[in-house]
Design an enzyme around this catalytic site. Structure first.
Site, PDB file in Angstrom:
ATOM      1  N   ASP A  71     -30.730  -2.230  42.399  1.00  0.00           N
ATOM      2  CA  ASP A  71     -29.267  -2.447  42.360  1.00  0.00           C
ATOM      3  C   ASP A  71     -28.794  -1.341  43.499  1.00  0.00           C
ATOM      4  O   ASP A  71     -29.729  -0.934  44.404  1.00  0.00           O
ATOM      5  CB  ASP A  71     -28.657  -2.234  41.167  1.00  0.00           C
ATOM      6  CG  ASP A  71     -27.390  -3.362  40.987  1.00  0.00           C
ATOM      7  OD1 ASP A  71     -26.508  -2.850  41.793  1.00  0.00           O
ATOM      8  OD2 ASP A  71     -27.331  -4.024  40.237  1.00  0.00           O
ATOM      9  N   ASP A  88     -34.609   5.996  46.447  1.00  0.00           N
ATOM     10  CA  ASP A  88     -33.698   5.305  47.441  1.00  0.00           C
ATOM     11  C   ASP A  88     -34.481   4.831  48.594  1.00  0.00           C
ATOM     12  O   ASP A  88     -35.048   5.476  49.314  1.00  0.00           O
ATOM     13  CB  ASP A  88     -32.825   6.357  47.887  1.00  0.00           C
ATOM     14  CG  ASP A  88     -32.008   6.223  48.967  1.00  0.00           C
ATOM     15  OD1 ASP A  88     -31.412   5.048  48.930  1.00  0.00           O
ATOM     16  OD2 ASP A  88     -31.825   6.667  49.954  1.00  0.00           O
ATOM     17  N   GLN A  95     -27.436   8.266  44.804  1.00  0.00           N
ATOM     18  CA  GLN A  95     -26.115   8.101  44.289  1.00  0.00           C
ATOM     19  C   GLN A  95     -25.391   6.760  44.112  1.00  0.00           C
ATOM     20  O   GLN A  95     -25.745   5.778  45.071  1.00  0.00           O
ATOM     21  CB  GLN A  95     -24.783   8.999  44.786  1.00  0.00           C
ATOM     22  CG  GLN A  95     -25.295  10.362  44.785  1.00  0.00           C
ATOM     23  CD  GLN A  95     -25.876  10.857  46.235  1.00  0.00           C
ATOM     24  OE1 GLN A  95     -26.508  10.049  46.867  1.00  0.00           O
ATOM     25  NE2 GLN A  95     -25.307  12.058  46.434  1.00  0.00           N
ATOM     26  N   HIS A 100     -21.954  -0.771  40.964  1.00  0.00           N
ATOM     27  CA  HIS A 100     -22.656  -1.992  40.155  1.00  0.00           C
ATOM     28  C   HIS A 100     -23.936  -1.441  39.544  1.00  0.00           C
ATOM     29  O   HIS A 100     -24.372  -1.885  38.175  1.00  0.00           O
ATOM     30  CB  HIS A 100     -22.981  -3.001  41.102  1.00  0.00           C
ATOM     31  CG  HIS A 100     -23.415  -4.374  40.792  1.00  0.00           C
ATOM     32  ND1 HIS A 100     -24.564  -4.675  40.326  1.00  0.00           N
ATOM     33  CD2 HIS A 100     -22.437  -5.486  40.624  1.00  0.00           C
ATOM     34  CE1 HIS A 100     -24.615  -5.823  39.935  1.00  0.00           C
ATOM     35  NE2 HIS A 100     -23.280  -6.313  39.993  1.00  0.00           N
ATOM     36  N   ASN A 190     -22.768 -16.260  41.524  1.00  0.00           N
ATOM     37  CA  ASN A 190     -21.469 -16.389  41.119  1.00  0.00           C
ATOM     38  C   ASN A 190     -21.111 -17.461  42.349  1.00  0.00           C
ATOM     39  O   ASN A 190     -21.424 -17.258  43.353  1.00  0.00           O
ATOM     40  CB  ASN A 190     -20.805 -15.376  41.088  1.00  0.00           C
ATOM     41  CG  ASN A 190     -21.138 -14.264  40.020  1.00  0.00           C
ATOM     42  OD1 ASN A 190     -21.771 -14.382  39.202  1.00  0.00           O
ATOM     43  ND2 ASN A 190     -20.833 -13.062  40.269  1.00  0.00           N
ATOM     44  N   ALA A 204     -33.866 -15.586  41.501  1.00  0.00           N
ATOM     45  CA  ALA A 204     -33.717 -16.238  40.396  1.00  0.00           C
ATOM     46  C   ALA A 204     -34.346 -17.804  40.298  1.00  0.00           C
ATOM     47  O   ALA A 204     -34.966 -18.009  39.500  1.00  0.00           O
ATOM     48  CB  ALA A 204     -32.161 -16.518  39.822  1.00  0.00           C
ATOM     49  N   TYR A 206     -36.976 -18.681  41.717  1.00  0.00           N
ATOM     50  CA  TYR A 206     -38.186 -18.773  41.725  1.00  0.00           C
ATOM     51  C   TYR A 206     -39.062 -19.063  40.438  1.00  0.00           C
ATOM     52  O   TYR A 206     -38.486 -18.565  39.452  1.00  0.00           O
ATOM     53  CB  TYR A 206     -38.953 -17.402  42.345  1.00  0.00           C
ATOM     54  CG  TYR A 206     -38.573 -17.048  43.840  1.00  0.00           C
ATOM     55  CD1 TYR A 206     -39.021 -18.269  44.668  1.00  0.00           C
ATOM     56  CD2 TYR A 206     -38.060 -16.012  44.246  1.00  0.00           C
ATOM     57  CE1 TYR A 206     -38.477 -17.899  46.409  1.00  0.00           C
ATOM     58  CE2 TYR A 206     -37.861 -15.738  45.693  1.00  0.00           C
ATOM     59  CZ  TYR A 206     -38.226 -16.716  46.602  1.00  0.00           C
ATOM     60  OH  TYR A 206     -37.643 -16.391  48.027  1.00  0.00           O
ATOM     61  N   SER A 257     -24.634 -11.314  37.191  1.00  0.00           N
ATOM     62  CA  SER A 257     -25.137  -9.988  37.286  1.00  0.00           C
ATOM     63  C   SER A 257     -25.342  -9.110  35.978  1.00  0.00           C
ATOM     64  O   SER A 257     -26.101  -8.443  35.698  1.00  0.00           O
ATOM     65  CB  SER A 257     -24.685  -9.156  38.541  1.00  0.00           C
ATOM     66  OG  SER A 257     -23.255  -8.838  38.462  1.00  0.00           O
TER      67      SER A 257
END
Length: 384
Positions: A71, A88, A95, A100, A190, A204, A206, A257
């Site tokens: 994320d 990262d 950070q 989210h 969404n 999603a 797959y 999500s």
């Protein structure tokens, strides 16, 4: 006022359209502050009550299971979050400047805190953060790298609360993670007025991925939940509460999500309870224990943590039964001695003699009393 608004939009553009590091990103590393933090609600969140996952904590809390949050990063300083590792991939620091990833992580594994009615589904799960974006829709190439990285770090559950288009590198990353026995839980996506017509969301859509749609407080499918994606299960996706950067909370979260985060938490509970099950059987258990389909886009229905943990599936009992011991080798089996004909003959003669004696004794026991009643004497005649 108009000039200030335009200036704000221009400054925000680099963050919204790309995850590539920029000077502005570097300047915000120590000062980034996601917008709209809120206060923690004083009552137990409705989604927490609806799923009732705290009832299975005596059996499993997710201990020993590693969950990767792919994320926007996770605020590791939040008092209800314990992040074991942060990676990262954007070059902008670990950070969470979007918020989210922190909210998703809280739903999955937010720890208990005195005075807080909020908690995550699997509070003892081990969280790792894989940051691949600073925007709501980041670089899909970094998304693919993040999924592969999560698999390399040993994640048993990989939460992907983002949608992307079908790409070869993304497909390969998903296949790689599945081959390492990870359960990938991904958002169905969404559909908003701005998006127009819906199309399947990836990863999603797959095969092998546990796709999640969103439900409402009245157990219906949320109007924004993408029904074009082959949904496996639903989870709460409206008016949600979770952790937010800066030690704060949000009470107005929504989307597939965040519904995905609830299912990732349930998967962590299942994997901790049944460590012998592979990713295919874990996905199957979550689907078979759901509350029942509600039509297109709902899959098997709303995820049910209690049944997912406690249901007895006969096929699993067979599948995980202990293996039969290996057959003994011929050398390990002692051979019987050849028969002794003489001993058999002697034993037969003795047995025959014993049977004859027994028969004679029985005969005498019957005949002699009978003769006495008829006044029989040896060598004489019977009386009249």
């Amino acid at each position: 006022m108009i000039i200030r608004g335009l200036a704000a939009i221009v400054l925000a553009l680099p963050v919204l359209i790309t995850a590539t590091p920029t000077p502005a990103d570097a300047a915000r590393r120590d000062t980034c502050a996601p917008s709209r933090p809120g206060r923690l609600t004083l009552s137990e969140p409705w989604a927490q009550r609806r799923l009732g996952f705290t009832s299975v904590w005596p059996l499993t809390r997710g201990r020993g299971v590693t969950v990767a949050v792919v994320d926007s990063g996770v605020d590791a300083k939040h008092p209800q979050l314990k992040v074991a590792q942060s990676v990262d991939l954007t070059g902008t620091g670990t950070q969470d400047c979007l918020g989210h990833g922190t909210s998703v992580a809280g739903i999955i594994a937010g720890t208990e805190r005195k005075g807080s009615p909020f908690a995550g589904v699997a509070p003892d799960a081990r969280l790792i953060s894989i940051k691949h974006t600073n925007a709501e829709r980041g670089d899909p190439a970094l998304l693919a790298r993040a999924i592969a990285k999560a698999a390399d770090l040993g994640a048993q559950v990989i939460n992907v609360s983002v949608r992307a288009v079908d790409r070869m590198d993304l497909r390969r990353a998903v296949g790689y993670a599945l081959s390492k026995d990870a359960v990938i839980v991904a958002a169905a996506g969404n559909v908003t007025k701005e998006d127009g017509t819906s199309s399947p969301a990836y990863p999603a859509a797959y095969p092998g991925v546990l796709a999640v749609g969103a439900s409402t407080p009245d157990d219906t499918i949320a109007s924004f939940s993408n029904t074009s994606t082959p949904v496996a299960v639903l989870a709460p996706g409206q008016a949600l509460t979770s952790t937010w950067p800066g030690g704060t909370y949000r009470n107005d979260l929504e989307g597939t999500s965040h519904a995905t985060a609830y299912v990732s938490g349930v998967v962590a509970l299942v994997r901790a309870r049944y460590p012998e099950l592979d990713n295919v059987r874990v996905r199957r258990r979550v689907e078979l224990s759901a509350d029942g389909t509600k039509g297109k886009g709902s899959g098997a229905g709303i995820v049910n943590p209690r049944l997912a943990v406690t249901t007895i599936l006969p096929s699993e009992v067979v599948a995980v039964a202990p293996q039969q011991p290996a057959s003994l080798t011929e050398a390990a089996i002692a051979k019987a001695d050849p028969p002794d004909d003489h001993a058999i003959g002697v034993a037969s003669a003795v047995a025959g003699g014993a049977l004859g004696a027994a028969a004679l004794a029985v005969t005498l026991a019957v005949v002699v009393p009978l003769g006495r009643r008829r006044r029989w004497r040896p060598g004489g005649e019977t009386g009249s």
